[in-house]
Scaffold this motif. Sequence first.
Motif, PDB file in Angstrom:
ATOM      1  N   ILE A 148      35.021  26.341 -44.839  1.00 23.80           N
ATOM      2  CA  ILE A 148      36.265  25.866 -45.453  1.00 23.80           C
ATOM      3  C   ILE A 148      37.163  26.990 -45.958  1.00 23.80           C
ATOM      4  O   ILE A 148      38.274  26.739 -46.412  1.00 23.80           O
ATOM      5  N   SER A 149      36.694  28.236 -45.904  1.00 26.98           N
ATOM      6  CA  SER A 149      37.529  29.353 -46.361  1.00 26.98           C
ATOM      7  C   SER A 149      37.282  30.556 -45.462  1.00 26.98           C
ATOM      8  O   SER A 149      36.476  30.488 -44.535  1.00 26.98           O
ATOM      9  N   ARG A 150      37.966  31.639 -45.768  1.00 27.16           N
ATOM     10  CA  ARG A 150      37.745  32.842 -44.961  1.00 27.16           C
ATOM     11  C   ARG A 150      36.667  33.745 -45.551  1.00 27.16           C
ATOM     12  O   ARG A 150      36.445  34.849 -45.060  1.00 27.16           O
ATOM     13  N   ALA A 151      36.031  33.272 -46.608  1.00 29.73           N
ATOM     14  CA  ALA A 151      34.924  34.059 -47.175  1.00 29.73           C
ATOM     15  C   ALA A 151      33.804  34.131 -46.143  1.00 29.73           C
ATOM     16  O   ALA A 151      33.593  33.178 -45.387  1.00 29.73           O
ATOM     17  N   ARG A 152      33.112  35.234 -46.081  1.00 30.50           N
ATOM     18  CA  ARG A 152      32.019  35.392 -45.118  1.00 30.50           C
ATOM     19  C   ARG A 152      30.733  35.829 -45.817  1.00 30.50           C
ATOM     20  O   ARG A 152      30.259  36.930 -45.627  1.00 30.50           O
ATOM     21  N   PRO A 153      30.179  34.930 -46.609  1.00 24.56           N
ATOM     22  CA  PRO A 153      28.920  35.277 -47.280  1.00 24.56           C
ATOM     23  C   PRO A 153      27.783  35.352 -46.262  1.00 24.56           C
ATOM     24  O   PRO A 153      27.878  34.791 -45.174  1.00 24.56           O
ATOM     25  N   GLU A 154      26.744  36.057 -46.621  1.00 22.64           N
ATOM     26  CA  GLU A 154      25.589  36.155 -45.729  1.00 22.64           C
ATOM     27  C   GLU A 154      24.894  34.796 -45.637  1.00 22.64           C
ATOM     28  O   GLU A 154      24.705  34.117 -46.653  1.00 22.64           O
ATOM     29  N   ILE A 155      24.550  34.419 -44.420  1.00 19.22           N
ATOM     30  CA  ILE A 155      23.870  33.136 -44.183  1.00 19.22           C
ATOM     31  C   ILE A 155      22.499  33.445 -43.588  1.00 19.22           C
ATOM     32  O   ILE A 155      22.394  34.190 -42.620  1.00 19.22           O
ATOM     33  N   LEU A 165      42.767  26.687 -47.946  1.00 15.60           N
ATOM     34  CA  LEU A 165      44.209  26.466 -47.836  1.00 15.60           C
ATOM     35  C   LEU A 165      44.519  24.973 -47.884  1.00 15.60           C
ATOM     36  O   LEU A 165      43.999  24.201 -47.092  1.00 15.60           O
ATOM     37  N   GLY A 166      45.377  24.578 -48.822  1.00 14.17           N
ATOM     38  CA  GLY A 166      45.810  23.185 -48.900  1.00 14.17           C
ATOM     39  C   GLY A 166      47.254  23.078 -48.433  1.00 14.17           C
ATOM     40  O   GLY A 166      47.874  24.085 -48.113  1.00 14.17           O
ATOM     41  N   ASP A 167      47.776  21.859 -48.375  1.00 14.62           N
ATOM     42  CA  ASP A 167      49.167  21.676 -47.937  1.00 14.62           C
ATOM     43  C   ASP A 167      50.126  22.241 -48.961  1.00 14.62           C
ATOM     44  O   ASP A 167      51.079  22.934 -48.634  1.00 14.62           O
ATOM     45  N   LEU A 223      35.623  15.760 -46.215  1.00 16.50           N
ATOM     46  CA  LEU A 223      35.101  16.258 -47.487  1.00 16.50           C
ATOM     47  C   LEU A 223      36.157  17.091 -48.225  1.00 16.50           C
ATOM     48  O   LEU A 223      36.422  16.877 -49.418  1.00 16.50           O
ATOM     49  N   THR A 224      36.795  18.016 -47.506  1.00 17.40           N
ATOM     50  CA  THR A 224      37.755  18.893 -48.186  1.00 17.40           C
ATOM     51  C   THR A 224      38.975  18.098 -48.655  1.00 17.40           C
ATOM     52  O   THR A 224      39.504  18.364 -49.723  1.00 17.40           O
ATOM     53  N   ARG A 225      39.400  17.111 -47.855  1.00 19.04           N
ATOM     54  CA  ARG A 225      40.540  16.283 -48.270  1.00 19.04           C
ATOM     55  C   ARG A 225      40.258  15.598 -49.594  1.00 19.04           C
ATOM     56  O   ARG A 225      41.060  15.623 -50.521  1.00 19.04           O
ATOM     57  N   LYS A 226      39.095  14.987 -49.660  1.00 18.88           N
ATOM     58  CA  LYS A 226      38.726  14.268 -50.890  1.00 18.88           C
ATOM     59  C   LYS A 226      38.578  15.258 -52.056  1.00 18.88           C
ATOM     60  O   LYS A 226      39.002  14.974 -53.184  1.00 18.88           O
ATOM     61  N   ALA A 227      38.002  16.406 -51.764  1.00 12.82           N
ATOM     62  CA  ALA A 227      37.794  17.400 -52.825  1.00 12.82           C
ATOM     63  C   ALA A 227      39.141  17.829 -53.421  1.00 12.82           C
ATOM     64  O   ALA A 227      39.309  17.887 -54.638  1.00 12.82           O
ATOM     65  N   MET A 228      40.114  18.100 -52.547  1.00 12.71           N
ATOM     66  CA  MET A 228      41.432  18.531 -53.033  1.00 12.71           C
ATOM     67  C   MET A 228      42.065  17.431 -53.874  1.00 12.71           C
ATOM     68  O   MET A 228      42.662  17.699 -54.921  1.00 12.71           O
ATOM     69  N   GLU A 229      41.920  16.218 -53.402  1.00 12.90           N
ATOM     70  CA  GLU A 229      42.475  15.077 -54.131  1.00 12.90           C
ATOM     71  C   GLU A 229      41.851  14.982 -55.531  1.00 12.90           C
ATOM     72  O   GLU A 229      42.551  14.811 -56.527  1.00 12.90           O
ATOM     73  N   MET A 230      40.538  15.140 -55.588  1.00 13.82           N
ATOM     74  CA  MET A 230      39.860  15.034 -56.887  1.00 13.82           C
ATOM     75  C   MET A 230      40.252  16.171 -57.825  1.00 13.82           C
ATOM     76  O   MET A 230      40.384  15.987 -59.035  1.00 13.82           O
ATOM     77  N   VAL A 231      40.448  17.364 -57.257  1.00 15.40           N
ATOM     78  CA  VAL A 231      40.861  18.502 -58.090  1.00 15.40           C
ATOM     79  C   VAL A 231      42.236  18.223 -58.698  1.00 15.40           C
ATOM     80  O   VAL A 231      42.462  18.439 -59.885  1.00 15.40           O
ATOM     81  N   GLU A 232      43.144  17.711 -57.860  1.00 12.04           N
ATOM     82  CA  GLU A 232      44.489  17.417 -58.352  1.00 12.04           C
ATOM     83  C   GLU A 232      44.446  16.372 -59.468  1.00 12.04           C
ATOM     84  O   GLU A 232      45.139  16.486 -60.466  1.00 12.04           O
ATOM     85  N   GLU A 233      43.596  15.375 -59.268  1.00 12.62           N
ATOM     86  CA  GLU A 233      43.483  14.328 -60.287  1.00 12.62           C
ATOM     87  C   GLU A 233      42.875  14.854 -61.576  1.00 12.62           C
ATOM     88  O   GLU A 233      43.201  14.391 -62.667  1.00 12.62           O
ATOM     89  N   ALA A 234      41.972  15.827 -61.440  1.00 14.42           N
ATOM     90  CA  ALA A 234      41.266  16.333 -62.626  1.00 14.42           C
ATOM     91  C   ALA A 234      42.213  17.038 -63.582  1.00 14.42           C
ATOM     92  O   ALA A 234      41.973  17.067 -64.783  1.00 14.42           O
TER      93      ALA A 234
END
Length: 350
Positions: free
Chosen positions: A180-187, A203-205, A318-329
């Motif tokens: 979901i991001s450009r972070a590249r942690p070790e997997i 990145l959101g709209d 998942l990310t859509r809902k997450a962004m929505e919840m963050v905005e509501e919070a």
Amino acid sequence: MVYKREFIVKGGCGGDGCVSFRREKRAPFGGPDGGDGGGGGNVVIKADSNLADLKLLGRKKEFAAEKGGRGESSRKRGKKGEDLVISVPVGTMIFTRPKSGQETPLADLRTPWQEVVAAKGGRGGLGNARFATSVNQAPETAGKGQPGEERYIVLEVKLITDICIIGAPSSGKSTLLSAISRARPEIADYPFTTREPILGVMLGDKRDFIVAEIPSLVAGAHSGKGLGNDFLRHVERTRLLIYLLDGSSPTLVDDLGTLDKEIALYKDLAHKPKMVTVNKMDLPAVQARLPQIKEHFTRLDVPVFYISALSGRGVLELTRKAMEMVEEAGPGEETIAQSQIAIFRPKPRK
Ligand SMILES: Nc1nc2c(ncn2[C@@H]2O[C@H](COP(=O)(O)OP(=O)(O)OP(=O)(O)O)[C@@H](O)[C@H]2O)c(=O)[nH]1
Ligand SMILES: [Mg+2]
């Protein structure tokens, strides 16, 4: 990871004023022309969104800004001392500790590039040109530069993020963060691959969201098991918690209980918006268990998502809902009460 530091900050001393007289062919007694000293530099503390802790500050015990330059003849003002900028992560709380008395909050750097002057530089001394009067037309005196402010500073970091992903070892937190991001942690498929919080930007709209992977939480983390629970300090100021579960875990339902318990033992975060995500749905064995898994989780009163961080399935929803919840919070994070924050006012002149 370093989340606490204490040190002294010293504003630069002001430069001295200059004593000088104009001496030119046509004006042999041209009067005083000594310039003022330059002001000392300030020590500034600034939030940098690329930082996640204070380790760059090292163990230095004192940070001093540059002195102001001396005034010069021809009324030339001395050079202003350079400010010293100390970079810290977004979410750094700054306190001052006087020699006697209580620690007081100075600032809470909550937004990227927000800054605060921690120690002011001293004023430059006046040059002798300023002292000329009708009675004393050739003053031999000039002002001395004033010392800079000096303070004892205490920093504490509680990262400010939109979303924190927490979960058991190898549940796929790093895989989800890289999806979901450009972070590249070790997997990797061994536990505790990620040993410090990793930040990524989603990145959101309308705006971007800061997402953090928090190192694994295991049962007993509050008593130091695994990597401990010190990282939960960063969860305090996030707006949404994503509990990431490994769908292939035989103890899937208990895994959620473990996470919840460890968080509750750290602090009461019951009010914080949460969502549950079951990962690794691409595995046939997990698919086969899906009806059974769903039965357990339909009873939860938080949103539940079934995804594969690896293949990307379900991640967009998942990310859509997450962004929505963050905005509501909204901005409900714990903070130093605004009214407690000291405001810089010039000291009265003696
Ligand atoms: N099949 C499958 N494997 C996954 C998925 N997501 C992660 N994995 C694998 O699970 C293992 C652990 O993934 P990580 O992303 O490193 O897990 P983590 O939660 O960050 O682990 P730690 O940082 O060690 O706590 C790796 O071998 C991944 O390839 C998924 O959706 N499907
Ligand atoms: Mg990881």
